[in-house]
Each structure stands twice: as C-alpha cells, then as structure tokens.
Design a protein around this motif. Structure first.
Motif, PDB file in Angstrom:
ATOM      1  N   SER A  20      41.030  42.599  41.840  1.00 42.37           N
ATOM      2  CA  SER A  20      40.810  42.200  43.221  1.00 42.37           C
ATOM      3  C   SER A  20      40.583  43.487  44.015  1.00 42.37           C
ATOM      4  O   SER A  20      40.924  44.579  43.546  1.00 42.37           O
ATOM      5  N   PRO A  21      39.988  43.423  45.194  1.00 47.03           N
ATOM      6  CA  PRO A  21      39.668  44.647  45.935  1.00 47.03           C
ATOM      7  C   PRO A  21      40.911  45.337  46.476  1.00 47.03           C
ATOM      8  O   PRO A  21      41.901  44.687  46.824  1.00 47.03           O
ATOM      9  N   ALA A  22      40.864  46.650  46.531  1.00 46.86           N
ATOM     10  CA  ALA A  22      41.936  47.421  47.165  1.00 46.86           C
ATOM     11  C   ALA A  22      41.703  47.408  48.672  1.00 46.86           C
ATOM     12  O   ALA A  22      40.703  47.939  49.161  1.00 46.86           O
ATOM     13  N   THR A  23      42.592  46.782  49.393  1.00 42.05           N
ATOM     14  CA  THR A  23      42.472  46.659  50.841  1.00 42.05           C
ATOM     15  C   THR A  23      43.797  47.065  51.479  1.00 42.05           C
ATOM     16  O   THR A  23      44.799  47.275  50.788  1.00 42.05           O
ATOM     17  N   ALA A  24      43.801  47.135  52.792  1.00 42.74           N
ATOM     18  CA  ALA A  24      45.035  47.505  53.489  1.00 42.74           C
ATOM     19  C   ALA A  24      46.160  46.527  53.184  1.00 42.74           C
ATOM     20  O   ALA A  24      47.328  46.908  53.073  1.00 42.74           O
ATOM     21  N   GLY A  25      45.809  45.262  53.034  1.00 39.70           N
ATOM     22  CA  GLY A  25      46.819  44.263  52.734  1.00 39.70           C
ATOM     23  C   GLY A  25      47.092  44.091  51.255  1.00 39.70           C
ATOM     24  O   GLY A  25      47.996  43.345  50.869  1.00 39.70           O
ATOM     25  N   ASN A  26      46.313  44.750  50.406  1.00 42.06           N
ATOM     26  CA  ASN A  26      46.458  44.645  48.950  1.00 42.06           C
ATOM     27  C   ASN A  26      46.125  46.011  48.348  1.00 42.06           C
ATOM     28  O   ASN A  26      45.161  46.168  47.617  1.00 42.06           O
ATOM     29  N   PRO A  27      46.919  47.043  48.682  1.00 35.78           N
ATOM     30  CA  PRO A  27      46.526  48.422  48.379  1.00 35.78           C
ATOM     31  C   PRO A  27      46.540  48.781  46.894  1.00 35.78           C
ATOM     32  O   PRO A  27      45.816  49.675  46.474  1.00 35.78           O
ATOM     33  N   GLN A  28      47.354  48.107  46.099  1.00 36.57           N
ATOM     34  CA  GLN A  28      47.439  48.420  44.673  1.00 36.57           C
ATOM     35  C   GLN A  28      47.301  47.131  43.864  1.00 36.57           C
ATOM     36  O   GLN A  28      48.281  46.601  43.335  1.00 36.57           O
ATOM     37  N   PRO A  29      46.073  46.616  43.778  1.00 42.04           N
ATOM     38  CA  PRO A  29      45.887  45.330  43.099  1.00 42.04           C
ATOM     39  C   PRO A  29      46.143  45.424  41.599  1.00 42.04           C
ATOM     40  O   PRO A  29      45.860  46.444  40.966  1.00 42.04           O
ATOM     41  N   GLY A  75      52.805  37.428  43.121  1.00 48.52           N
ATOM     42  CA  GLY A  75      52.559  38.768  43.619  1.00 48.52           C
ATOM     43  C   GLY A  75      51.910  39.698  42.632  1.00 48.52           C
ATOM     44  O   GLY A  75      51.613  40.849  42.957  1.00 48.52           O
ATOM     45  N   ALA A  76      51.681  39.215  41.412  1.00 50.23           N
ATOM     46  CA  ALA A  76      51.100  40.093  40.396  1.00 50.23           C
ATOM     47  C   ALA A  76      49.965  39.394  39.646  1.00 50.23           C
ATOM     48  O   ALA A  76      48.798  39.760  39.783  1.00 50.23           O
ATOM     49  N   TYR A  77      50.303  38.379  38.855  1.00 54.03           N
ATOM     50  CA  TYR A  77      49.321  37.749  37.983  1.00 54.03           C
ATOM     51  C   TYR A  77      49.118  36.298  38.377  1.00 54.03           C
ATOM     52  O   TYR A  77      50.073  35.547  38.557  1.00 54.03           O
ATOM     53  N   LEU A  78      47.851  35.924  38.490  1.00 51.80           N
ATOM     54  CA  LEU A  78      47.512  34.585  38.950  1.00 51.80           C
ATOM     55  C   LEU A  78      47.933  33.517  37.957  1.00 51.80           C
ATOM     56  O   LEU A  78      47.848  33.719  36.744  1.00 51.80           O
ATOM     57  N   PRO A  79      48.347  32.359  38.457  1.00 48.87           N
ATOM     58  CA  PRO A  79      48.561  31.227  37.563  1.00 48.87           C
ATOM     59  C   PRO A  79      47.216  30.711  37.058  1.00 48.87           C
ATOM     60  O   PRO A  79      46.214  30.747  37.777  1.00 48.87           O
ATOM     61  N   LEU A  80      47.211  30.242  35.837  1.00 50.17           N
ATOM     62  CA  LEU A  80      46.012  29.633  35.260  1.00 50.17           C
ATOM     63  C   LEU A  80      46.120  28.114  35.263  1.00 50.17           C
ATOM     64  O   LEU A  80      45.101  27.426  35.223  1.00 50.17           O
ATOM     65  N   SER A 118      43.401  39.037  48.309  1.00 54.05           N
ATOM     66  CA  SER A 118      44.404  38.418  47.443  1.00 54.05           C
ATOM     67  C   SER A 118      45.523  37.865  48.313  1.00 54.05           C
ATOM     68  O   SER A 118      46.028  38.554  49.201  1.00 54.05           O
ATOM     69  N   ILE A 119      45.849  36.610  48.062  1.00 53.63           N
ATOM     70  CA  ILE A 119      46.989  35.973  48.713  1.00 53.63           C
ATOM     71  C   ILE A 119      47.732  35.198  47.635  1.00 53.63           C
ATOM     72  O   ILE A 119      47.343  35.204  46.467  1.00 53.63           O
ATOM     73  N   ASP A 120      48.819  34.566  47.999  1.00 53.92           N
ATOM     74  CA  ASP A 120      49.596  33.808  47.031  1.00 53.92           C
ATOM     75  C   ASP A 120      48.727  32.766  46.333  1.00 53.92           C
ATOM     76  O   ASP A 120      48.118  31.919  46.980  1.00 53.92           O
ATOM     77  N   SER A 121      48.637  32.876  45.004  1.00 53.57           N
ATOM     78  CA  SER A 121      47.926  31.906  44.154  1.00 53.57           C
ATOM     79  C   SER A 121      46.411  31.914  44.336  1.00 53.57           C
ATOM     80  O   SER A 121      45.733  30.995  43.874  1.00 53.57           O
TER      81      SER A 121
END
Length: 421
Positions: free
Chosen positions: A370-379, A341-346, A263-266
């Motif tokens: 989205s997957p829980a990763t080190a860079g996105n620990p709490q999706p 940072g939370a919900y994707l734009p549609l 997960s990254i911006d947008s």
C-alpha cells in the motif's frame, strides 16, 4: 419478381453512408496547426501555479509523463495497451522537445479537444475525453504549473502501435464513436459538494479511464463499471458494484480516509491505485476528498452479472491448501482472518471475491505495498512469489483463497495465471 430497385436503394444508402463517414473523418483530420508561442510570457502568479500543481497531482499526471528514474514530466513512460505501446510525452517547458513553444490556447485545445499544437489528433491514452470537462481557468492553471517545472531536453519517443491503430483514420473513427468535446455541467438538483466531486472524479482525476470496460476498438462501456487496465495486468474494479469497489454503503469519512491514507481497517489499495493515492489523492485537501466521497457514495448501485458458482477441482484445492499453509497462513491467518493493522483478511475480501481473479493472481505473483502516506507511513508489504510458485501452484492457492472460509468466487486455472504472468 424484380429486385433491382430495392438493391439500388440499398446500394445508394450504403454509398451515402460511406460518403458521410468519409466526410466526418475528413473533418476530424482537418485541424490546423496553431502558431508557436514566441517571446516569453509573463509568469503566472503563485496562487495560479499552486492551483495547477494541485490539479496535476489530482490527475496523477506525473505517472504517465515520467520515465522510470527520469525527470518529472519529461516523458518516456511506456503505456502498454492491447493495440501496442504508447509513450508519454514531454510536458516540461523545453522549447525543442517539450511544451516551451505551446501557447495557452494550444494547451487548452489539447485538453479540451484532444488536438496537438501542430494539428495532429492525440491518442486517447492522453485522457482528453475527461480533461475536456476542465474549466478554462483550471486548464490555464495546469499550463502555468507545467511552465514552472524545470525544462528538460528529452525528445519524445515514437509510439509503437499495430496497424490499423497507428493510422490517423482509425484514430479519427475512434473519436467519432467515443469523444465529444464539452465542459462539466453542474446538476442543479445536487449539492455543491456533489457537483465538486463529480468534477474531480469525472474530469480532473479521470477515474473512468481505468474503472470502465473497453470494447475491441478501445471505446469505453458503462462508465465506472470496472475493467481490465490497458496492459491487462490489473483489474480496476467496478465503482458501481457494492460487491467490488462500490462504496454506496460506506460513510463518506471512510471513503475519504482510504483515498487519503491508502489503508484503513480491512481495506487497502495496491497496484496502480496505490500509485494514484501516493502521487494524487493523498495530497488533496479534506474538502475535495469529502466531495469525491459524496459523489462516489451516490453512484447508482449496479451489481455485475456473474456466472453460476463453480467449485474448483478437489485436487487443486488440496494443493492450494498446502501452498497457503506454507506461504500465506503466517500473515493472513489459518482462517484468512488477517491481522488488524498489518495484514488484510482474505475471508470476505472484496478484491478476492471479484468476478475477475486478475488482482488476486497479480498480488500472488508480484506482491506489492500500500502507499506510504502520512497516515500510513510504514505500510506492510506482500512479497512476490513469481519465482517461487509455478502457474499450477498459483492457480491452486488463488482458487483455495477464493473458495475457503465462506468465500464463493470462481476457480482459477493455470492458463489464467499464465496470461497475467
């Protein structure tokens, strides 16, 4: 006018073609069994085992070879296809039910030629059309790693394929049409980084196995041009089309960050790709992520053909607006703008605008994370609406999302939803 001679020529040509095809099929079916591995092989060194573990992650092997709740690599995972169900095999070193009596040569032959130790042709759900590209040292490293995992006695379950797909002749014919053994060849006109990315993308990670269209016989069309997953529940978007998942205009760092974090911006990944990131790409080192990014950026841009835009029915759009306001707007915004940072734009979302509406429908029905990763620990997650919304309501809100805020994608019907549901 005497037509006997031309007819005889046509008949002779057809007979020769049939004989040739029969001979080629016979050659495909003539593989011999290799002797079982007797005695204990010396354990590979730690570096080789670690290399094999890394490659197994890169290929997400655990996904197809682990049953839900089962032991890793012990098999039993069902793979649903239009032709029936295949079941992932036991890759642990158990001698009776796994790979314990497979020699390094037998394992290498399976990866490179798609032939089991006992001489049977393997079904292409095992992606040997891609693993054939692996170097011998990498094949041996995978073998060493799988020999190091705990042995699990779990008998392989039989496949359940419809006729004629369950016959050796049909499998041999598929191979003649779609498979040629080989190794990844370096392109001397490209950089070492690009060649490394090609090796990982085309071989180890076998991205084209999902991101390519399939014909009626299961053969792949244009590699990486996008296609439905085998079970029809998700669409793997085109990596050639910048309007779908093509990243030709992305900086390499952004591509690598999405593969690393999920997960990254947008932009975020869901469904099967979330699993790929969680089990696989999030564990790759930065150099390999950059190599994959370099390769993906340089894929030729090939926009997919789309039908002329068709407006959804006004009544469907009104219902969709009502459903959206009730269930979606709190997170995704009244104008589809999302929340950073939370919900994707549609609005302008490539997944929403894809030619196939399958992923939009599936996200509404099944939700996802989205997957829980080190860079996105709490999706942040998307809740499922399968039991809350009818097919008509799902079709309405999907159509509304695909045709609001400047979005111009085709409408969705109740039948489309029923197929995915």
């Amino acid at each position: 006018m005497n037509t006997r001679h031309p007819l005889r020529v046509v008949a002779a040509v057809l007979a020769a073609a049939v004989l040739l095809l029969g001979a080629l099929i016979g050659m495909e079916l003539s593989a011999t069994a290799l002797p079982p591995q007797t005695g204990d092989l010396p354990m590979a060194d730690d570096a080789t085992v670690a290399r094999g573990a890394y490659l197994a992650r890169a290929g997400n092997c655990v996904a197809c070879h682990t049953a839900r709740g089962g032991e890793p690599y012990a098999g039993g995972h069902p793979i649903r296809t239009p032709y029936g169900t295949l079941v992932g095999g036991n890759l642990t070193p158990d001698r009776e039910t796994g790979l314990g009596n497979w020699s390094p040569q037998a394992f290498r032959r399976a990866l490179h030629e798609g032939i089991s130790r006992d001489g049977r042709l393997l079904y292409p759900a095992f992606p040997y059309a891609h693993t054939t590209r692996l170097s011998d040292p990498d094949a041996d490293a995978l073998y060493a790693y799988l020999r190091s995992v705990p042995a699990v006695a779990r008998a392989n379950e039989p496949h359940d394929l419809r006729f004629p797909y369950n016959t050796p002749v049909a499998l041999a014919l598929w191979r003649l049409l779609n498979f040629e053994p080989g190794r990844q060849m370096e392109d001397a006109t490209r950089s070492a980084e690009w060649n490394r990315g090609a090796y990982l993308t085309e071989g180890v990670a076998h991205c084209a196995a999902c991101h390519s269209p399939r014909d009626a016989l299961g053969g792949t069309g244009l590699a990486l041009a996008g296609g439905l997953m085998p079970d029809g529940r998700w669409y793997a978007p085109s990596l050639l089309d910048p309007a779908e998942a093509g990243v030709q205009d992305w900086p390499a760092s952004r591509i690598a960050a999405l593969l690393k974090n999920g997960s990254i911006d947008s932009a975020t990944v869901m469904g099967p790709m979330a699993e790929v990131v969680f089990h696989g790409t999030s564990h790759l080192d930065e150099a390999d992520l950059q190599a994959i990014a370099t390769y993906l950026r340089e894929l030729p841009a090939q926009p997919a053909r789309r039908p002329d835009f068709e407006h959804a029915d006004e009544g469907l759009m009104r219902l969709g607006a009502k459903v959206y306001k009730q269930h979606c707007a709190d997170c995704h915004g009244a104008q589809g703008q999302g929340a950073p940072g939370a919900y994707l734009p549609l609005a302008g979302n490539r997944a929403v605008l894809a030619g196939s509406a399958v992923n939009t429908i599936q996200a509404i029905l099944s939700g996802g994370f989205s997957p829980a990763t080190a860079g996105n620990p709490q999706p942040y997650g998307m809740p499922p609406f399968r039991t809350i919304l009818s097919d008509t309501e799902v079709a309405a809100v999907a159509s509304f999302i695909r045709q609001s805020w400047g979005n111009r994608a085709g409408p969705v019907s109740s039948l489309d939803v029923q197929r995915v549901r």
